[in-house]
Design an enzyme around this catalytic site. Structure first.
Site, PDB file in Angstrom:
ATOM      1  CG  HIS A  44      11.785 -51.199 -24.364  1.00  0.00           C
ATOM      2  ND1 HIS A  44      12.858 -51.364 -25.193  1.00  0.00           N
ATOM      3  CD2 HIS A  44      12.072 -51.958 -23.279  1.00  0.00           C
ATOM      4  CE1 HIS A  44      13.759 -52.169 -24.641  1.00  0.00           C
ATOM      5  NE2 HIS A  44      13.291 -52.553 -23.460  1.00  0.00           N
ATOM      6  CD  GLU A  71      11.634 -51.686 -28.713  1.00  0.00           C
ATOM      7  OE1 GLU A  71      11.797 -51.226 -29.840  1.00  0.00           O
ATOM      8  OE2 GLU A  71      12.101 -51.152 -27.683  1.00  0.00           O
ATOM      9  CG  HIS A 193      19.036 -47.862 -29.892  1.00  0.00           C
ATOM     10  ND1 HIS A 193      19.674 -46.796 -29.315  1.00  0.00           N
ATOM     11  CD2 HIS A 193      18.415 -48.506 -28.878  1.00  0.00           C
ATOM     12  CE1 HIS A 193      19.461 -46.827 -28.007  1.00  0.00           C
ATOM     13  NE2 HIS A 193      18.693 -47.835 -27.726  1.00  0.00           N
TER      14      HIS A 193
HETATM   15  N1  PXP Z   1      14.779 -50.661 -30.625  1.00  0.00           N
HETATM   16  C1  PXP Z   1      15.042 -51.065 -29.359  1.00  0.00           C
HETATM   17  C2  PXP Z   1      15.245 -52.514 -29.098  1.00  0.00           C
HETATM   18  C3  PXP Z   1      15.104 -50.141 -28.304  1.00  0.00           C
HETATM   19  O1  PXP Z   1      15.364 -50.558 -27.066  1.00  0.00           O
HETATM   20  C4  PXP Z   1      14.864 -48.779 -28.588  1.00  0.00           C
HETATM   21  C5  PXP Z   1      14.877 -47.780 -27.471  1.00  0.00           C
HETATM   22  O2  PXP Z   1      13.845 -48.092 -26.569  1.00  0.00           O
HETATM   23  C6  PXP Z   1      14.591 -48.399 -29.914  1.00  0.00           C
HETATM   24  C7  PXP Z   1      14.566 -49.372 -30.915  1.00  0.00           C
HETATM   25  C8  PXP Z   1      14.333 -46.984 -30.303  1.00  0.00           C
HETATM   26  O3  PXP Z   1      15.471 -46.212 -30.102  1.00  0.00           O
HETATM   27  P1  PXP Z   1      15.389 -44.641 -30.130  1.00  0.00           P
HETATM   28  O4  PXP Z   1      14.585 -44.214 -28.924  1.00  0.00           O
HETATM   29  O5  PXP Z   1      16.822 -44.196 -30.050  1.00  0.00           O
HETATM   30  O6  PXP Z   1      14.712 -44.238 -31.403  1.00  0.00           O
END
Ligand code: PXP
Length: 240
Positions: A44, A71, A193
């Site tokens: 990301h 992402e 997330h």
């Molecule tokens: N999906 C998206 C769109 C995110 O922004 C993130 C965090 O960068 C995640 C998934 C993954 O989240 P986590 O780090 O809490 O597992």
């Protein structure tokens, strides 16, 4: 359905950047994650490059043998150019604001329908699958279907936080409804997330059509205690 575990390796970059130098090496992290069983690699990049850098994303592309998922905020031209250059299997579009610590809301697919309808084909024309980040809200899922996206990524923060308060059924109910609507409308379903070792199995059991989860923070934190290989294997077991 087999659910892919895409490991978000941003946290390796956060650690590396805290001291300069190249330790830990994010390229090695991506190679090892796949060797240890990850079904995909997620990054990301953010405009300030505070964790994964644009140069990392370009380098990682060459070693991904599974599925590369990038992402980010498609309102940033730099992000769009990067994705088109790297040509990953999937791009996940998030509506981040500038300076945001982490993604904390999904798209308003009704208000931003025209914008999404214009940007999504920019990636699809190049064969890149598109997923858009949405809250578990029927209206947002219906709106998503009208944008032409291939998949939605359900934003699981509210699930995780209610689950942690032992409100499991209440936590998962909106996701079950959103997933059913997505299925009815022909959308693939990803999620991410705050998924972790406590809540992942429950989520997967209730959303069997889940195609992919992307997990970063909790998996990397668990890896400090369990080791990276064990952590990946244990997370994968939650998805069976
Ligand atoms: N999906 C998206 C769109 C995110 O922004 C993130 C965090 O960068 C995640 C998934 C993954 O989240 P986590 O780090 O809490 O597992």
């Amino acid at each position: 359905m087999f659910t892919r575990l895409s490991v978000n390796i941003n946290k390796f970059a956060t650690l590396r950047n805290s001291r300069g130098g190249n330790n830990p090496d994010v390229i090695k992290a991506a190679i090892d994650a796949q060797r240890f069983g990850a079904d995909g690699i997620t990054v990301h990049p953010r405009p300030d490059e505070r964790h994964i850098r644009y140069a990392d994303v370009k380098a990682i592309k060459h070693i991904v043998t599974t599925e590369f998922n990038i992402e980010g905020n498609c309102r940033e031209k730099k992000f769009v150019d990067l994705v088109l250059e790297v040509n990953p299997v999937q791009v996940t579009l998030v509506p981040d604001e500038e300076g945001q610590l982490t993604s904390d809301h999904g798209w308003n697919t009704v208000a931003q329908k025209n914008y999404l309808k214009a940007i999504i084909p920019v990636f699809q024309k190049q064969g890149i699958r598109v997923s858009i980040f949405v809250d578990p809200d029927i209206k947002m899922v219906e709106g998503a279907a009208e944008t032409g996206t291939d998949r939605i990524e359900l934003y699981t923060e509210s699930f995780a936080s209610l689950f942690a308060q032992n409100e499991k059924e209440k936590a998962v109910a909106p996701y079950v409804a959103a997933a059913e609507k997505a299925k009815e409308l022909g959308l693939g379903i990803n999620a991410g997330h705050d998924l972790d070792l406590h809540n992942l199995k429950y989520f997967k059991t209730h959303i069997p059509l889940l195609e992919e989860v992307s997990i970063g923070h909790a998996l990397i934190s668990d890896a400090l205690y369990l080791g990276f290989e064990n952590a990946i294997q244990i997370y994968k077991r939650q998805l069976t």
